[in-house]
Design a protein around this motif. Structure first.
Motif, PDB file in Angstrom:
ATOM      1  N   THR A 246       0.823  -1.204   0.000  1.00  0.00           N
ATOM      2  CA  THR A 246       0.000   0.000   0.000  1.00  0.00           C
ATOM      3  C   THR A 246       0.858   1.255   0.000  1.00  0.00           C
ATOM      4  O   THR A 246       0.506   2.281  -0.603  1.00  0.00           O
ATOM      5  N   GLN A 247       2.023   1.191   0.639  1.00  0.00           N
ATOM      6  CA  GLN A 247       2.909   2.357   0.687  1.00  0.00           C
ATOM      7  C   GLN A 247       3.461   2.690  -0.702  1.00  0.00           C
ATOM      8  O   GLN A 247       3.571   3.851  -1.087  1.00  0.00           O
ATOM      9  N   LYS A 248       3.789   1.650  -1.463  1.00  0.00           N
ATOM     10  CA  LYS A 248       4.292   1.873  -2.808  1.00  0.00           C
ATOM     11  C   LYS A 248       3.191   2.416  -3.739  1.00  0.00           C
ATOM     12  O   LYS A 248       3.452   3.232  -4.613  1.00  0.00           O
ATOM     13  N   ALA A 249       1.963   1.941  -3.553  1.00  0.00           N
ATOM     14  CA  ALA A 249       0.890   2.318  -4.447  1.00  0.00           C
ATOM     15  C   ALA A 249       0.395   3.742  -4.193  1.00  0.00           C
ATOM     16  O   ALA A 249       0.042   4.475  -5.124  1.00  0.00           O
ATOM     17  N   HIS A 250       0.353   4.209  -2.916  1.00  0.00           N
ATOM     18  CA  HIS A 250      -0.255   5.479  -2.563  1.00  0.00           C
ATOM     19  C   HIS A 250       0.737   6.567  -2.210  1.00  0.00           C
ATOM     20  O   HIS A 250       0.348   7.732  -2.092  1.00  0.00           O
ATOM     21  N   TYR A 251       1.997   6.242  -1.984  1.00  0.00           N
ATOM     22  CA  TYR A 251       2.961   7.262  -1.541  1.00  0.00           C
ATOM     23  C   TYR A 251       3.396   8.129  -2.719  1.00  0.00           C
ATOM     24  O   TYR A 251       3.770   7.614  -3.769  1.00  0.00           O
ATOM     25  N   ILE A 252       3.341   9.440  -2.529  1.00  0.00           N
ATOM     26  CA  ILE A 252       3.775  10.394  -3.558  1.00  0.00           C
ATOM     27  C   ILE A 252       4.904  11.216  -2.943  1.00  0.00           C
ATOM     28  O   ILE A 252       4.703  11.890  -1.909  1.00  0.00           O
TER      29      ILE A 252
END
Length: 343
Positions: A246-252
């Motif tokens: 989830t961190q890779k998918a949502h982190y900007i």
């Protein structure tokens, strides 16, 4: 209305259940037989678990390296922009006036001398005895209270009772005792050992090792041992592992600029004016003469006193050293005054 009971009846409130239709414990009648296969020593985890070799996961945490900026440091603050520096006036220096003695002569008049007129009356007589040594030509009277009142009484020796002298009894002493007179010596017989007749016989019979525990104890058959419940074998999935969190998918990631400092300048305020160190103590203080306590040098060589004695309270008394000596037989001469000081 049903009355409230203060205590309950066990037989009336708790009734037994009908246990006629209950079946007994479920047990396997067959006896347990141990397996004939060799024990492998492996657990279910070794059979079902399949180890998957996966590469090491990359670190998703952003880099914490220091970011340097090419822009000059912005140190402008609201204090620097809004502060207006005003010129400071020169500090006023107070001119100290010198001491001016009074023009009038010192008369030495005090309030005590002016208001106190003294008391009218005769001069107080001194009750201190004269310091002249007492001399007399009469012989010394050696009569004391003990010599005058004591009377010597006649004494008698105490009565001592004289004990009677020892007299030896007549006849000879009989040294025979009751034991020697009544004891009769009997012949002593040897005691025989009380052993069974079979004690010295040879033992050729076999050893009987049976015990009451081995004869009476019966090993019960505990039935067949319950087997563990087997689970279904593990079926690994054929889809490849995505590895997306989830961190890779949502982190900007956002660009971050260094924070500017709003702390004020700590430069000390300086002035070219002369430091004013005049105080009321320096202006109004008049130096006085400090007298030294005479008790400090009482035991010194330059002291005019000599140690006399220690009184009952533990104080050391000193006597003033006089240079002139007046003889004791001088008629009606003024004795030397002794000055006592307590340290």
């Amino acid at each position: 209305m049903r009355p409230i009971r203060s205590h309950f009846c066990f037989a009336a409130d708790y009734k037994p259940w009908d246990m006629s239709g209950r079946t007994g414990p479920v047990m396997n009648a067959d006896a347990w037989e141990p397996p004939n296969a060799k024990f492998e020593g492996e657990s279910t985890m070794h059979h079902d678990y399949m180890q998957h070799i996966q590469p090491r996961r990359n670190l998703i945490k952003p880099s914490e390296a220091t970011r340097m900026s090419d822009q000059p440091f912005f140190d402008r603050t609201d204090y620097r922009d809004s502060y207006i520096k005003h010129p400071m006036e020169k500090r006023f220096i107070h001119q100290t006036e010198g001491y001016k003695p009074p023009q009038a002569a010192f008369d030495g008049q005090t309030t005590f001398k002016r208001d106190f007129l003294g008391h009218t009356g005769d001069k107080t007589q001194s009750f201190k005895p004269e310091g002249v040594a007492f001399q007399s030509g009469a012989p010394l009277e050696d009569s004391t209270t003990n010599r005058h009142d004591y009377q010597k009484w006649p004494m008698q020796r105490p009565f001592v009772h004289a004990p009677d002298q020892y007299k030896r009894p007549e006849g000879m002493m009989e040294s025979n005792t009751t034991h020697n007179a009544t004891y009769r010596e009997f012949p002593i017989q040897r005691q025989l050992a009380k052993r069974p007749e079979s004690a010295n016989k040879a033992r050729s019979a076999a050893f009987d090792g049976s015990t009451s525990y081995a004869n009476d104890y019966i090993k019960w058959n505990m039935g067949q041992k319950n087997m563990p419940m087997m689970r279904d074998e593990y079926q690994p999935t054929n889809a490849p592992f995505e590895g997306m969190s989830t961190q890779k998918a949502h982190y900007i990631a956002h660009s971050q600029q260094p924070m500017r400092s709003f702390k004020p300048d700590n430069t000390a305020l300086q002035s070219n004016a002369k430091f004013e160190d005049g105080t009321m103590y320096r202006t109004d203080f008049t130096p006085k003469r400090v007298t030294i306590c005479p008790a400090i040098s009482l035991d010194g060589p330059t002291s005019g006193f000599s140690f006399a004695q220690i009184d009952g309270r533990g104080h050391r008394q000193y006597q003033q050293v006089m240079e002139t000596i007046t003889p004791l037989n001088a008629a009606r001469q003024t004795p030397n005054k002794l000055t006592m000081s307590v340290a």
